[in-house]
Design a protein around this motif. Structure first.
Motif, PDB file in Angstrom:
ATOM      1  N   CYS A 107       0.863  -1.183   0.000  1.00 26.42           N
ATOM      2  CA  CYS A 107       0.000   0.000   0.000  1.00 26.42           C
ATOM      3  C   CYS A 107       0.903   1.237   0.000  1.00 26.42           C
TER       4      CYS A 107
ATOM      5  N   PHE B 160       0.880   4.212   1.029  1.00 28.55           N
ATOM      6  CA  PHE B 160       1.084   5.121   2.162  1.00 28.55           C
ATOM      7  C   PHE B 160       1.699   4.422   3.367  1.00 28.55           C
TER       8      PHE B 160
ATOM      9  N   PHE C 239      -6.173  -8.224   4.700  1.00 29.06           N
ATOM     10  CA  PHE C 239      -5.724  -7.195   3.761  1.00 29.06           C
ATOM     11  C   PHE C 239      -6.460  -7.325   2.429  1.00 29.06           C
TER      12      PHE C 239
HETATM   13  S1  SF4 Z   1      -1.995  -4.293   3.988  1.00 27.52           S
HETATM   14 FE1  SF4 Z   1      -1.680  -2.990   5.797  1.00 27.52          FE
HETATM   15  S2  SF4 Z   1       0.382  -3.519   6.544  1.00 27.52           S
HETATM   16 FE2  SF4 Z   1       0.216  -4.287   4.418  1.00 27.52          FE
HETATM   17  S3  SF4 Z   1       1.062  -2.667   3.131  1.00 27.52           S
HETATM   18 FE3  SF4 Z   1      -1.157  -2.355   3.245  1.00 27.52          FE
HETATM   19  S4  SF4 Z   1      -1.467  -0.923   4.967  1.00 27.52           S
HETATM   20 FE4  SF4 Z   1       0.605  -1.767   5.134  1.00 27.52          FE
END
Ligand code: SF4
Length: 402
Positions: free
Chosen positions: A235, A237, A312
């Motif tokens: 992700c 950010f 996720f």
């Molecule tokens: S799923 Fe959650 S921990 Fe994994 S990259 Fe995205 S925001 Fe970060």
């Protein structure tokens, strides 16, 4: 009572009791308040490992203490926290103000003692932190620092050379030096989130509130464990993403934890506080072999605690079917962030609203007691009208899938 190490957790804004704050929105079901008074579970694991190796240590959750009592005197309290090293977490950036101000207060009260910062933000900005903040002596950069923290305590107490402390960033002869990370074939071996020590330590140091993981923990306790470090996803950010983790905190991402160890931690929660347990990390993305092994471990240990699980990406039927066979009570949460799929994919999540809705229905079919769905503001491409669309979508989601 003197200790070798004191882990100190600051509120996000140090002087929140004196200034009018306009707090940003955070989910009602998140146990932490907008002061982010929940300390990282790494505190518990590092404290546990320090105690295992014969050091003494405590946790001082200043944020909880300040939230609990308007008249709580931070400086007076910190005068009574006598340690050789003060470990302050600066993990996510909201803690910048609190962490640096607490470091200054500690250094003023205990000028001869050492202050070490840790956490993702500290690791990423280690050189900048040391260049600009005399109150911070060291940064332990990276993740899974149980062994490194013990090496640091040992080196400080012996006044020996800091070159032998892996992952340490520090000042030497007017320069800032970054020691190489620990080459550890089993980096999660020393990690154990042991809630028992919180209970024991609260009594030992006569400091129950200082050890509380968050403000409402007494009335609404939740244990926590995690199945992995780092993440499968990227992700845009996220400072803990797959890319961020393997480039800045550890060389493997995600780094999977032994399912037996995870089950053992949940068992300790059952024996100690008998509360629901939040499992951080997407169990479904860990793969069938991993999650089935963990569920079997949980069942074989007779654990019947409610498990709060995060995803996720929306899990499907096979996963929920297996989960429900082993775990009698479970809850789910997911963060699509936006109901607009273009905005969602811009953040790095590539599933549709219909996949999300199907997963919510499937979870309910298999007995999920609730499914929390998180939305965010301030995303790339997002306009005010998109946020208002989210509220409409939420109403529809609750009406048709709640
Ligand atoms: S799923 Fe959650 S921990 Fe994994 S990259 Fe995205 S925001 Fe970060």
């Amino acid at each position: 009572m003197k200790s070798d190490i004191a882990f100190v957790h600051a509120p996000s804004i140090y002087d929140f009791r004196r200034r009018p704050l306009k707090e940003g929105p955070i989910g009602d079901v998140v146990p932490s308040t907008p002061l982010f008074e929940m300390y990282p579970v790494g505190f518990v694991s590092m404290l546990n490992h320090a105690l295992e190796e014969g050091f003494s240590g405590r946790i001082s959750n200043l944020a909880v203490l300040m939230l609990s009592d308007d008249t709580f005197d931070v400086e007076r309290y910190l005068k009574g926290v006598d340690a050789d090293i003060y470990g302050i977490d600066l993990h996510w950036l909201p803690h910048v103000h609190g962490a640096f101000n607490v470091a200054k207060v500690i250094k003023r009260i205990h000028p001869d003692k050492k202050v070490v910062f840790g956490g993702f933000s500290s690791s990423y900005f280690a050189e900048e932190i040391l260049a600009a903040n005399e109150a911070v002596d060291y940064v332990l950069a990276g993740d899974l620092l149980e062994k490194q923290m013990n090496s640091l305590i040992d080196a400080v107490q012996r006044e020996s050379n800091l070159e032998g402390v892996p992952n340490l960033v520090y000042r030497r002869n007017g320069r800032i030096v970054r020691n190489p990370p620990l080459k550890d074939p089993d980096p999660t071996a020393a990690e154990f989130i042991n809630y028992q020590i919180l209970v024991k330590n609260s009594i030992k140091y006569h400091d129950v509130k200082g050890h509380l993981p968050y403000y409402s923990w007494i009335t609404n306790p939740t244990g926590m464990t995690l199945v992995q470090h780092g993440c499968q996803l990227n992700c845009g950010f996220c400072g803990g993403s797959n890319f961020a983790y393997k480039n800045h905190y550890n060389y493997i991402s995600p780094l999977r934890r032994d399912p037996s160890r995870v089950a053992e931690e949940i068992e300790v929660v059952k024996e100690t506080i008998n509360s629901p347990v939040f499992i951080a990390g997407d169990l479904n993305l860990m793969g069938e072999k991993y999650y089935t092994t963990l569920f079997e471990e949980i069942k074989n240990r007779g654990i019947d605690l409610p498990l709060l699980t995060e995803y996720f990406a929306p899990p499907g039927e096979d996963y929920f079917h297996t989960f429900s066979k082993y775990v009698p009570q479970f809850m789910c949460e997911i963060s699509p962030d936006s109901s607009n799929q273009k905005i969602r994919s811009e953040t790095g999540r590539y599933y549709s609203n219909s996949e999300l809705e199907k997963s919510i229905d499937t979870a309910r079919k298999y007995g999920s007691r609730k499914f929390d769905v998180y939305f965010s503001i301030g995303l790339p491409l997002q306009r005010k009208s998109d946020v208002l669309d989210d509220t409409d979508y939420l109403e529809k989601l609750i009406a048709s899938h709640g």
